[in-house]
Design a protein around this motif. Structure first.
Motif, PDB file in Angstrom:
ATOM      1  N   LYS A 284       8.187  18.162 -38.854  1.00  0.00           N
ATOM      2  CA  LYS A 284       8.414  17.039 -39.779  1.00  0.00           C
ATOM      3  C   LYS A 284       8.174  15.751 -39.007  1.00  0.00           C
ATOM      4  O   LYS A 284       8.911  15.413 -38.065  1.00  0.00           O
ATOM      5  N   ILE A 285       7.107  15.032 -39.357  1.00  0.00           N
ATOM      6  CA  ILE A 285       6.824  13.762 -38.695  1.00  0.00           C
ATOM      7  C   ILE A 285       7.984  12.809 -38.969  1.00  0.00           C
ATOM      8  O   ILE A 285       8.339  12.562 -40.125  1.00  0.00           O
ATOM      9  N   THR A 286       8.564  12.284 -37.890  1.00  0.00           N
ATOM     10  CA  THR A 286       9.773  11.456 -38.032  1.00  0.00           C
ATOM     11  C   THR A 286       9.803  10.374 -36.964  1.00  0.00           C
ATOM     12  O   THR A 286       9.673  10.662 -35.767  1.00  0.00           O
ATOM     13  N   ASP A 287       9.995   9.150 -37.393  1.00  0.00           N
ATOM     14  CA  ASP A 287      10.323   8.043 -36.490  1.00  0.00           C
ATOM     15  C   ASP A 287      11.824   7.830 -36.613  1.00  0.00           C
ATOM     16  O   ASP A 287      12.311   7.373 -37.660  1.00  0.00           O
ATOM     17  N   VAL A 288      12.585   8.161 -35.570  1.00  0.00           N
ATOM     18  CA  VAL A 288      14.042   8.144 -35.683  1.00  0.00           C
ATOM     19  C   VAL A 288      14.607   6.740 -35.831  1.00  0.00           C
ATOM     20  O   VAL A 288      15.786   6.586 -36.187  1.00  0.00           O
ATOM     21  N   SER A 289      13.792   5.713 -35.573  1.00  0.00           N
ATOM     22  CA  SER A 289      14.285   4.349 -35.769  1.00  0.00           C
ATOM     23  C   SER A 289      14.289   3.955 -37.247  1.00  0.00           C
ATOM     24  O   SER A 289      14.778   2.885 -37.605  1.00  0.00           O
ATOM     25  N   ASP A 290      13.771   4.827 -38.104  1.00  0.00           N
ATOM     26  CA  ASP A 290      13.746   4.613 -39.549  1.00  0.00           C
ATOM     27  C   ASP A 290      14.755   5.565 -40.184  1.00  0.00           C
ATOM     28  O   ASP A 290      14.532   6.778 -40.229  1.00  0.00           O
ATOM     29  N   GLU A 291      15.859   5.025 -40.677  1.00  0.00           N
ATOM     30  CA  GLU A 291      16.931   5.876 -41.202  1.00  0.00           C
ATOM     31  C   GLU A 291      16.461   6.738 -42.369  1.00  0.00           C
ATOM     32  O   GLU A 291      16.898   7.889 -42.520  1.00  0.00           O
ATOM     33  N   THR A 292      15.554   6.214 -43.181  1.00  0.00           N
ATOM     34  CA  THR A 292      15.049   6.976 -44.314  1.00  0.00           C
ATOM     35  C   THR A 292      14.301   8.219 -43.847  1.00  0.00           C
ATOM     36  O   THR A 292      14.440   9.309 -44.424  1.00  0.00           O
ATOM     37  N   GLN A 293      13.524   8.077 -42.771  1.00  0.00           N
ATOM     38  CA  GLN A 293      12.785   9.219 -42.239  1.00  0.00           C
ATOM     39  C   GLN A 293      13.725  10.254 -41.616  1.00  0.00           C
ATOM     40  O   GLN A 293      13.477  11.459 -41.721  1.00  0.00           O
ATOM     41  N   VAL A 294      14.783   9.800 -40.993  1.00  0.00           N
ATOM     42  CA  VAL A 294      15.748  10.741 -40.415  1.00  0.00           C
ATOM     43  C   VAL A 294      16.447  11.533 -41.515  1.00  0.00           C
ATOM     44  O   VAL A 294      16.647  12.751 -41.405  1.00  0.00           O
ATOM     45  N   GLN A 295      16.812  10.850 -42.588  1.00  0.00           N
ATOM     46  CA  GLN A 295      17.434  11.556 -43.708  1.00  0.00           C
ATOM     47  C   GLN A 295      16.467  12.575 -44.312  1.00  0.00           C
ATOM     48  O   GLN A 295      16.861  13.690 -44.675  1.00  0.00           O
ATOM     49  N   ALA A 296      15.176  12.208 -44.383  1.00  0.00           N
ATOM     50  CA  ALA A 296      14.174  13.139 -44.904  1.00  0.00           C
ATOM     51  C   ALA A 296      14.038  14.355 -43.999  1.00  0.00           C
ATOM     52  O   ALA A 296      13.803  15.479 -44.480  1.00  0.00           O
ATOM     53  N   LEU A 297      14.179  14.167 -42.685  1.00  0.00           N
ATOM     54  CA  LEU A 297      14.151  15.287 -41.741  1.00  0.00           C
ATOM     55  C   LEU A 297      15.294  16.257 -42.012  1.00  0.00           C
ATOM     56  O   LEU A 297      15.092  17.482 -42.077  1.00  0.00           O
ATOM     57  N   VAL A 298      16.486  15.734 -42.175  1.00  0.00           N
ATOM     58  CA  VAL A 298      17.642  16.585 -42.457  1.00  0.00           C
ATOM     59  C   VAL A 298      17.459  17.313 -43.787  1.00  0.00           C
ATOM     60  O   VAL A 298      17.713  18.519 -43.896  1.00  0.00           O
TER      61      VAL A 298
END
Length: 317
Positions: free
Chosen positions: A60-74
């Motif tokens: 899952k492509i994720t930039d952890v500095s973006d909270e929306t992307q981290v939530q999408a990862l979870v």
């Protein structure tokens, strides 16, 4: 399989260094993996490596500095496998430069990634772990979570903040069935130095001794079975934590001398943001190549000279 409760593992920063090594170690134990990083090429490579080791891995492509992307990862991990048993926060960026040298935007983005990225991960994964009453969160800090050094103030600040955040969260997680672990690696042979932003104007190299990323990865796997609050990887540099606390003046002389003799290698290097804002797929590897016999011999001689210089200055003072 690591254990029944470590069946689904999410790893951020999985495309290189400690994150990649950790993915390999978990894969060999047959867990199901969700691997996250900014670099799609690197992620695809790690997924293939883990699949070859006999595990079910997805990216899952994720930039952890973006909270929306981290939530999408979870959300992806839960949708794919139904739960998350172990969360490994290994995404991190690095920067060299004095407080005046380092551009404001680089300083801020580093803290967004290294600190807020960990906060976003914890906030996203905790509701799922609370729902089942179990889970292990492993955050990767640094010996710089407990020590300081010149020219890396942004990195040190981000790691101190992460350590304080984790220590506070541990109180909140008492008797919940959820464990929180901090891993504090010393200098590790990863591409992080090649990836680092550099505002010093000089060539920068790691401070020895330099440990293998496999040591950190194996410590992380052990923690997934037997959680401990704080684990230091690298006993020599780990001892500097106590030196700074017990003899701060001596520590300052030693660490400053080591940086001047070993870290800053002269030259004329233009300002570079490194991978603070964007990944570099070409350099996303398991190691940084810092442990060759020649490099290790040179680092060792330099370390001895730096300590001798610091002690000599103290005697003349």
């Amino acid at each position: 399989m690591v254990s029944k409760t470590a069946d689904v593992v999410v790893i951020t920063g999985a495309s290189s260094g400690i994150g990649r090594a950790t993915a390999h170690e978990f894969a060999e134990r047959g867990v199901r993996l969700v691997l996250a990083a900014r670099d799609p090429e690197g992620l695809d490579a790690v997924v293939a490596e883990c699949t070859e080791r006999g595990c079910n891995a997805v990216a899952k492509i994720t930039d952890v500095s973006d909270e929306t992307q981290v939530q999408a990862l979870v959300d992806r991990a839960v949708a794919q496998f139904g739960r998350i048993d172990v969360w490994v926060g290994a995404a991190s960026v690095y920067a060299f430069g004095s407080v005046e040298q380092l551009p404001r935007e680089v300083f801020r983005q580093l803290v967004e990634t290294n600190f807020f990225g960990q906060v976003y991960g914890v906030r996203a994964v905790l509701p799922h772990m609370r729902r089942v009453g179990s889970g292990t969160i492993i955050l990767i800090g640094s010996v710089y979570s407990k020590t300081t050094a010149p020219y890396v103030s942004a990195y040190v600040a981000s790691k101190f903040a992460t350590f304080g955040f984790a220590q506070s969260l541990m109180h909140e997680l008492r008797r919940t069935g959820i464990s929180l672990c901090m891993v504090l690696p010393a200098t590790i042979d990863t591409p992080i130095h090649q990836h680092a932003a550099n505002a010093t104007g000089q060539v920068v190299k790691p401070i020895p001794p330099i440990a293998s990323p496999l040591r950190v990865a194996r410590a992380i796997v052990r923690l997934s079975n037997r959680p401990q609050p704080v684990t230091v990887v690298g006993s020599v540099q780990g001892s500097l934590i106590w030196l700074q606390q017990l003899a701060p003046g001596t520590y300052s002389r030693v660490i400053t001398a080591m940086w001047h003799w070993l870290g800053l290698r002269g030259g004329s290097v233009p300002m570079s943001p490194g991978t603070v804002f964007e990944p570099d797929p070409a350099s996303n590897q398991l190691t940084g190549g810092w442990r060759s016999p020649l490099a290790r011999a040179g680092f060792a001689l330099g370390a001895v000279a730096a300590v001798a210089l610091a002690v000599g200055r103290r005697r003349r003072a």
